[in-house]
Enzyme design. Structure first.
Site, PDB file in Angstrom:
ATOM      1  N   GLU A  82     -11.823  -5.315  -5.169  1.00 11.80           N
ATOM      2  CA  GLU A  82     -12.337  -3.941  -5.050  1.00 11.80           C
ATOM      3  C   GLU A  82     -11.649  -2.974  -6.022  1.00 11.80           C
ATOM      4  OE1 GLU A  82     -14.955  -3.650  -3.007  1.00 11.80           O
ATOM      5  OE2 GLU A  82     -14.503  -5.799  -2.850  1.00 11.80           O
ATOM      6  N   ASN A  83     -10.476  -3.349  -6.503  1.00 12.18           N
ATOM      7  CA  ASN A  83      -9.689  -2.422  -7.328  1.00 12.18           C
ATOM      8  C   ASN A  83     -10.335  -2.094  -8.679  1.00 12.18           C
ATOM      9  OD1 ASN A  83      -6.414  -3.524  -6.125  1.00 12.18           O
ATOM     10  ND2 ASN A  83      -7.657  -1.789  -5.467  1.00 12.18           N
TER      11      ASN A  83
ATOM     12  N   ASP B  60       0.833  -1.214   0.000  1.00  8.76           N
ATOM     13  CA  ASP B  60       0.000   0.000   0.000  1.00  8.76           C
ATOM     14  C   ASP B  60       0.864   1.259   0.000  1.00  8.76           C
ATOM     15  OD1 ASP B  60      -2.296   1.500   0.033  1.00  8.76           O
ATOM     16  OD2 ASP B  60      -2.760   1.134   2.142  1.00  8.76           O
TER      17      ASP B  60
ATOM     18  N   GLU C 261       1.142 -12.983  13.038  1.00  8.70           N
ATOM     19  CA  GLU C 261       1.583 -11.733  13.647  1.00  8.70           C
ATOM     20  C   GLU C 261       1.381 -10.651  12.597  1.00  8.70           C
ATOM     21  OE1 GLU C 261       2.642 -10.826  16.576  1.00  8.70           O
ATOM     22  OE2 GLU C 261       2.759 -12.858  17.404  1.00  8.70           O
TER      23      GLU C 261
ATOM     24  N   GLY D 261       0.145   5.408  -4.463  1.00  7.03           N
ATOM     25  CA  GLY D 261      -0.462   6.680  -4.845  1.00  7.03           C
ATOM     26  C   GLY D 261       0.106   7.830  -4.028  1.00  7.03           C
TER      27      GLY D 261
HETATM   28  C1  FPP Z   1      -1.884   0.193  -3.402  1.00  2.05           C
HETATM   29  O1  FPP Z   1      -1.413   1.490  -3.539  1.00  2.05           O
HETATM   30  C2  FPP Z   1      -1.380  -0.668  -4.443  1.00  2.05           C
HETATM   31  C3  FPP Z   1      -2.121  -1.254  -5.416  1.00  2.05           C
HETATM   32  C4  FPP Z   1      -3.552  -1.073  -5.584  1.00  2.05           C
HETATM   33  C5  FPP Z   1      -1.520  -2.124  -6.381  1.00  2.05           C
HETATM   34  C6  FPP Z   1      -0.280  -2.837  -5.946  1.00  2.05           C
HETATM   35  C7  FPP Z   1       0.626  -2.836  -7.080  1.00  2.05           C
HETATM   36  C8  FPP Z   1       1.977  -2.735  -7.023  1.00  2.05           C
HETATM   37  C9  FPP Z   1       2.768  -2.721  -5.794  1.00  2.05           C
HETATM   38  C10 FPP Z   1       2.766  -2.630  -8.242  1.00  2.05           C
HETATM   39  C11 FPP Z   1       3.063  -3.938  -8.767  1.00  2.05           C
HETATM   40  C12 FPP Z   1       1.994  -4.203  -9.663  1.00  2.05           C
HETATM   41  C13 FPP Z   1       1.270  -5.299  -9.763  1.00  2.05           C
HETATM   42  C14 FPP Z   1      -0.015  -5.223 -10.489  1.00  2.05           C
HETATM   43  C15 FPP Z   1       1.681  -6.581  -9.167  1.00  2.05           C
HETATM   44  P1  FPP Z   1      -2.483   2.635  -3.640  1.00  2.05           P
HETATM   45  O2  FPP Z   1      -2.644   2.992  -5.081  1.00  2.05           O
HETATM   46  O3  FPP Z   1      -3.738   2.218  -2.961  1.00  2.05           O
HETATM   47  O4  FPP Z   1      -1.778   3.793  -2.869  1.00  2.05           O
HETATM   48  P2  FPP Z   1      -2.491   4.931  -2.016  1.00  2.05           P
HETATM   49  O5  FPP Z   1      -3.235   4.242  -0.906  1.00  2.05           O
HETATM   50  O6  FPP Z   1      -1.345   5.751  -1.526  1.00  2.05           O
HETATM   51  O7  FPP Z   1      -3.380   5.664  -2.958  1.00  2.05           O
END
Ligand code: FPP
Length: 238
Positions: free
Chosen positions: A67-68, A20, A205, A23
């Site tokens: 959810e994405n 996470d 954990e 963004g």
């Molecule tokens: C959450 O960050 C991350 C994701 C929704 C996707 C996870 C993807 C990666 C780590 C890149 C590798 C890619 C794949 C597809 C394996 P967020 O966008 O929710 O960040 P935020 O909470 O700061 O907005």
């Protein structure tokens, strides 16, 4: 493992990770959210390498949740491309060379582009006999959906109610081989489960890191393992 290292330090067998903060990492730098995901993909590569070097047997990451799909279309298709071209296509030879076995768990429904499904199958097939770390990508995954799908599969098999127990449910999960989670990790200072491996992490954990995912690397992973070990030692002393 830095100054905390002791001979008793244990590497968790199965680490599950919510990646996470992509963004927010991008926003902090005046970049686009998608740049955060690109950086997140590089971080994921470092973490897979690092975990494998540390002797982690199972690493499972939340790449795309059920959810994405609610995110803007452009971000969804960017994430699809990223998983397809970067993780699966560009990295798979290196993963294979490093003896990493790749698995994918999640719903293979109509929303996942056919090309991505094909690439998943190819990558899983290529690496299936590898004996190093198992790297599982949770993709179009949600724990509730997984349990719903397990129940459907049990019913479809005509299993009588009295035969249903935890073990049977586990056998009908997306991957019956996946062991229980020892260390459940989330980056970016958020404290939510977000429907990730809730069944498998029933006794895990939980470690929450302030680091945004794109800043993750082997040393931050080691810090999380240190915290995991400190807790274990505390419990051991009771
Ligand atoms: C959450 O960050 C991350 C994701 C929704 C996707 C996870 C993807 C990666 C780590 C890149 C590798 C890619 C794949 C597809 C394996 P967020 O966008 O929710 O960040 P935020 O909470 O700061 O907005």
């Amino acid at each position: 493992m830095g100054k905390h290292e002791t001979n008793e330090a244990q590497v968790p067998r199965h680490i599950a990770c919510v990646m996470d903060g992509n963004g927010r990492w991008a926003k902090q730098r005046g970049l686009k959210r998608t740049d955060g995901h690109t950086a997140g993909e590089e971080a994921l590569h470092r973490v897979v390498q690092g975990a494998s070097e540390l002797g982690v047997e199972w690493l499972t990451v939340y790449a795309f949740s059920t959810e994405n799909w609610k995110r803007p279309k452009s971000e969804v298709s960017f994430l699809m491309q990223l998983i397809d071209k970067s993780i699966l296509l560009n990295r798979r030879e290196e993963l294979h060379a490093n003896n990493v076995r790749v698995k994918v768990i999640g719903r293979k429904d109509w929303r996942v582009p056919k090309g991505v499904l094909r690439r998943i199958d190819e990558t899983v097939e290529l690496t299936k006999n590898n004996t190093g770390m198992t790297f599982t990508i949770a993709f179009n995954y949600g724990s509730q959906a997984e349990i719903v799908d397990a129940v459907k599969s049990i019913v479809a098999c005509g299993v009588p109610a009295q035969s249903i127990d935890e073990k049977l449910i586990e056998q009908h999960m997306y991957d019956a081989e996946l062991p229980e989670v020892d260390l459940w990790l989330r980056t970016s200072g958020e404290y939510r489960l977000s429907n990730f491996m809730t069944w498998q992490a029933s006794y895990a954990e939980m470690v929450f890191l302030d680091t945004y995912w794109p800043d993750m690397d082997k040393s931050v992973l080691e810090q999380a393992i240190v915290e995991f070990n400190e807790r274990h030692r505390r419990f051991g002393g009771l």
